[in-house]
Design an enzyme around this catalytic site. Structure first.
Site, PDB file in Angstrom:
ATOM      1  N   LYS A 200      37.127  46.394  54.242  1.00  0.00           N
ATOM      2  CA  LYS A 200      36.492  45.083  54.025  1.00  0.00           C
ATOM      3  C   LYS A 200      37.313  44.295  53.006  1.00  0.00           C
ATOM      4  O   LYS A 200      37.303  44.586  51.815  1.00  0.00           O
ATOM      5  CB  LYS A 200      35.049  45.217  53.522  1.00  0.00           C
ATOM      6  N   GLU A 406      37.110  40.832  30.237  1.00  0.00           N
ATOM      7  CA  GLU A 406      38.204  40.483  31.140  1.00  0.00           C
ATOM      8  C   GLU A 406      38.051  39.023  31.581  1.00  0.00           C
ATOM      9  O   GLU A 406      37.031  38.657  32.143  1.00  0.00           O
ATOM     10  CB  GLU A 406      38.158  41.410  32.355  1.00  0.00           C
TER      11      GLU A 406
HETATM   12  P1  NAI Z   1      34.011  41.748  42.977  1.00  0.00           P
HETATM   13  O1  NAI Z   1      34.145  43.064  42.320  1.00  0.00           O
HETATM   14  O2  NAI Z   1      32.649  41.179  43.175  1.00  0.00           O
HETATM   15  O3  NAI Z   1      34.714  41.777  44.427  1.00  0.00           O
HETATM   16  C1  NAI Z   1      35.692  42.708  44.832  1.00  0.00           C
HETATM   17  C2  NAI Z   1      35.364  43.202  46.239  1.00  0.00           C
HETATM   18  O4  NAI Z   1      34.104  43.845  46.214  1.00  0.00           O
HETATM   19  C3  NAI Z   1      35.235  42.088  47.284  1.00  0.00           C
HETATM   20  O5  NAI Z   1      35.709  42.568  48.527  1.00  0.00           O
HETATM   21  C4  NAI Z   1      33.737  41.873  47.357  1.00  0.00           C
HETATM   22  O6  NAI Z   1      33.310  41.348  48.587  1.00  0.00           O
HETATM   23  C5  NAI Z   1      33.229  43.282  47.171  1.00  0.00           C
HETATM   24  N1  NAI Z   1      31.859  43.378  46.657  1.00  0.00           N
HETATM   25  C6  NAI Z   1      31.197  42.512  45.851  1.00  0.00           C
HETATM   26  N2  NAI Z   1      29.948  42.946  45.618  1.00  0.00           N
HETATM   27  C7  NAI Z   1      29.802  44.107  46.291  1.00  0.00           C
HETATM   28  C8  NAI Z   1      28.737  45.037  46.444  1.00  0.00           C
HETATM   29  N3  NAI Z   1      27.555  44.838  45.858  1.00  0.00           N
HETATM   30  N4  NAI Z   1      28.950  46.143  47.190  1.00  0.00           N
HETATM   31  C9  NAI Z   1      30.133  46.359  47.784  1.00  0.00           C
HETATM   32  N5  NAI Z   1      31.178  45.510  47.689  1.00  0.00           N
HETATM   33  C10 NAI Z   1      31.018  44.396  46.955  1.00  0.00           C
HETATM   34  O7  NAI Z   1      34.898  40.720  42.182  1.00  0.00           O
HETATM   35  P2  NAI Z   1      34.767  39.110  42.159  1.00  0.00           P
HETATM   36  O8  NAI Z   1      33.334  38.711  42.114  1.00  0.00           O
HETATM   37  O9  NAI Z   1      35.588  38.587  43.262  1.00  0.00           O
HETATM   38  O10 NAI Z   1      35.445  38.777  40.772  1.00  0.00           O
HETATM   39  C11 NAI Z   1      34.706  38.914  39.571  1.00  0.00           C
HETATM   40  C12 NAI Z   1      35.558  39.499  38.491  1.00  0.00           C
HETATM   41  O11 NAI Z   1      35.925  40.818  38.824  1.00  0.00           O
HETATM   42  C13 NAI Z   1      36.879  38.793  38.245  1.00  0.00           C
HETATM   43  O12 NAI Z   1      36.729  37.669  37.455  1.00  0.00           O
HETATM   44  C14 NAI Z   1      37.661  39.880  37.589  1.00  0.00           C
HETATM   45  O13 NAI Z   1      37.326  39.956  36.229  1.00  0.00           O
HETATM   46  C15 NAI Z   1      37.185  41.138  38.276  1.00  0.00           C
HETATM   47  N6  NAI Z   1      38.098  41.550  39.353  1.00  0.00           N
HETATM   48  C16 NAI Z   1      38.915  42.611  39.133  1.00  0.00           C
HETATM   49  C17 NAI Z   1      39.837  42.974  40.084  1.00  0.00           C
HETATM   50  C18 NAI Z   1      40.762  44.114  39.885  1.00  0.00           C
HETATM   51  O14 NAI Z   1      41.798  44.150  40.501  1.00  0.00           O
HETATM   52  N7  NAI Z   1      40.413  45.082  39.094  1.00  0.00           N
HETATM   53  C19 NAI Z   1      39.996  42.227  41.337  1.00  0.00           C
HETATM   54  C20 NAI Z   1      39.031  41.178  41.511  1.00  0.00           C
HETATM   55  C21 NAI Z   1      38.145  40.856  40.529  1.00  0.00           C
END
Ligand code: NAI
Ligand code: MG
Length: 502
Positions: A200, A406
């Site tokens: 996904k 972060e």
């Molecule tokens: P997120 O963690 O919500 O999204 C990442 C992935 O997880 C996406 O594919 C999303 O659709 C999925 N996701 C979201 N909620 C989920 C759930 N309940 N169950 C399963 N999958 C789920 O990150 P988001 O909202 O895009 O960004 C928020 C913050 O997260 C950013 O500002 C950053 O600080 C951090 N982040 C960290 C990343 C990393 O590489 N460690 C990458 C992206 C975001």
């Protein structure tokens, strides 16, 4: 770049944009069962560049079923290891063949500079598949000189060995900061080890993963081995993480969602690996040979990918005697950076989404409200798209949100320090432990600092160097397990011990 201009592009991406994309299940392109779609926008303009099927639980069920059937009927796991290796290698070759198209798609969808996508994201993705292709023939077990046969069943001898087998159906959930590369980090090892998968992609950036699915099919991966469900985290992502038909879930994204994945996985105790957030310390000692070059390295540590890196060097600790010099030099670098649409290959593109734009602006404001000073930046650029200026904060303290949380944007906080003991304590005072760096000309200091960091990756006199051969992942709340290297294959295989009476 406007939608009209995108349509005028004389490039392979033209055939994609604007496009209606479907889900990839069992080797076929299909609509979401609900018939729903969602918009994908160009973060440089806010224009809609594609409509993508909005998969949810029903589609995840279908994809998991297809992946299970493909796993059990065996065309992938039972293929000879060298055949499987050749196909995984071919995926790498095809990524290079379509490099220009993939770089453009990535730049359009994520906002990153085209030149960066072409020089980093695409070749690193290809390299990951090439590296993993070499492992298919080297995933092996061991034999053991056991002792229990002497007292437990006297007189009876045994042949004992282990073999490593694919785990089964793997669910993979990836973020938007390196859409293609994160898909490659996840799919390379999962395929090399003979598993089947439901991927996904992030809702903000689904396009390159869909193109990659076509490439993987072209390379000869059998139907059902890879399934791609585009959709939202709360629906498609959550049902994949909770699905009883999934044997392992691998997630990259926020620490907050990482914790939800762990809970969702508890139902059937599926295996979990997590690559989460960071707040990486970057230490500069006064003995560096070249202040300008060091400052340029520190600028790239935070501004690369617009700070949207889990390992961004966002806490910059500078030894007092050169604090002002380094802050001045990094601010100069920031001032000179060209900010603009990714496809125009600027130094920095837009942030990925309105949500991220608001979040980063909110952090800058919170820093200012707490008394931080913007040495440079702090504002936004233009009146459309999600552009934030490269920003250097000073006058921060270790309690401020801009130091503890972060930001995931082009914002660095520079703080002075007096001595090694103090800066190590401050560096490690974080719930995260993904990456860290130190800049010094003193070898002993470099080694001792590398030892002392509580972080999964340490860079010395450099930053952001990744390789398919090198494990990457976090201590503490930055995750569970490591990506890449041979270590990741342990995370995609089960060990079976076999005991045979002789
Ligand atoms: P997120 O963690 O919500 O999204 C990442 C992935 O997880 C996406 O594919 C999303 O659709 C999925 N996701 C979201 N909620 C989920 C759930 N309940 N169950 C399963 N999958 C789920 O990150 P988001 O909202 O895009 O960004 C928020 C913050 O997260 C950013 O500002 C950053 O600080 C951090 N982040 C960290 C990343 C990393 O590489 N460690 C990458 C992206 C975001
Ligand atoms: Mg989220």
């Amino acid at each position: 770049m406007s939608l009209a201009e995108v349509k005028e592009l004389k490039s392979p991406v033209k055939k994609w944009v604007p496009a209606k994309k479907q889900l990839f299940i069992n080797g076929k392109w299909v609509d979401a069962k609900s018939g729903k779609t969602f918009d994908v926008e160009n973060p440089a303009t806010g224009d809609i560049v594609a409509q993508v099927a909005e998969g949810d639980k029903a589609d995840i069920d279908e994809a998991v079923k297809a992946a299970r059937k493909a796993f059990e009927s065996g065309p992938w796991k039972d293929m000879s290891a060298s055949e499987r290796g050749k196909i995984v290698w071919k995926i790498g070759d095809l990524i290079l063949k379509y490099a220009d198209e993939l770089a453009e798609l990535e730049s359009l969808d994520n906002g990153k500079p085209l030149a960066v996508a072409g020089a980093a994201d695409v070749p690193l993705s290809a390299d990951l598949f090439h590296y993993m292709a070499g492992w298919t023939t080297k995933i092996k077990g061991d034999t053991f000189p056991i002792s229990t046969d002497h007292f437990y069943t006297p007189g009876q001898k045994y042949l004992t060995y282990t073999q490593r087998e694919p785990i089964g159906v793997v669910g993979q959930i990836i973020p938007w900061n390196f859409p293609l590369l994160m898909a490659a980090w996840k799919l390379g090892p999962v395929l090399a080890a003979g598993n089947t998968v439901v991927l996904k992609p992030a809702e903000q950036t689904p396009l390159s993963a869909l193109r990659l699915a076509e490439i993987i099919q072209e390379a000869g991966v059998p139907d059902g081995v890879l399934n791609v469900i585009t959709g939202f985290g709360e629906t498609a992502g959550a049902s994949l993480a909770a699905h009883d038909g999934v044997d392992k879930v691998a997630f990259t994204g926020s620490t907050e969602v990482g914790k939800m994945i762990v809970q969702a996985a508890a139902g059937n105790l599926k295996r979990v690996t997590l690559e989460l957030g960071g707040k990486s310390p970057n230490i500069v000692y006064a003995d560096v040979h070249d202040v300008e070059a060091t400052a340029a390295g520190c600028a790239s540590a935070i501004f690369f990918n617009h700070g949207q890196c889990c390992c961004a060097g966002s806490r910059l600790y500078i030894e007092k005697p050169i604090f002002n010099d380094v802050v001045k030099a990094i601010s100069e670098v920031a001032k000179k950076m060209k900010v603009g649409p990714g496809l125009a290959s600027p130094d920095m593109g837009p942030l990925v989404s309105q949500e991220q734009f608001e979040k980063v602006k909110g952090y800058i404001k919170s820093g200012q409200d707490d008394g931080a000073k913007c040495e440079v930046g702090g504002g936004t650029v233009g009146d459309k798209g999600y552009f934030v200026e490269p920003t250097v904060l000073t006058n921060t303290n270790d309690k401020m949100k801009v130091i503890t949380e972060e930001i995931f944007g082009p914002v660095v906080a520079a703080e002075p320090f007096d001595n090694a003991e103090e800066v190590m304590a401050r560096s490690n005072n974080s719930s995260y432990g993904l990456a860290a760096a130190v800049w010094t000309s003193d070898l002993k200091k470099a080694i001792n600092t590398a030892d002392a960091f509580r972080a999964g990756t340490v860079w010395v006199n450099t930053y952001n160097i990744f390789d398919a051969a090198l494990p990457f992942g976090g201590y503490k709340q930055s995750g569970w397990g490591r990506e890449m290297g041979s270590e990741i294959l342990d995370a995609y295989t089960e060990t079976k011990s076999v005991v045979i009476a002789k």
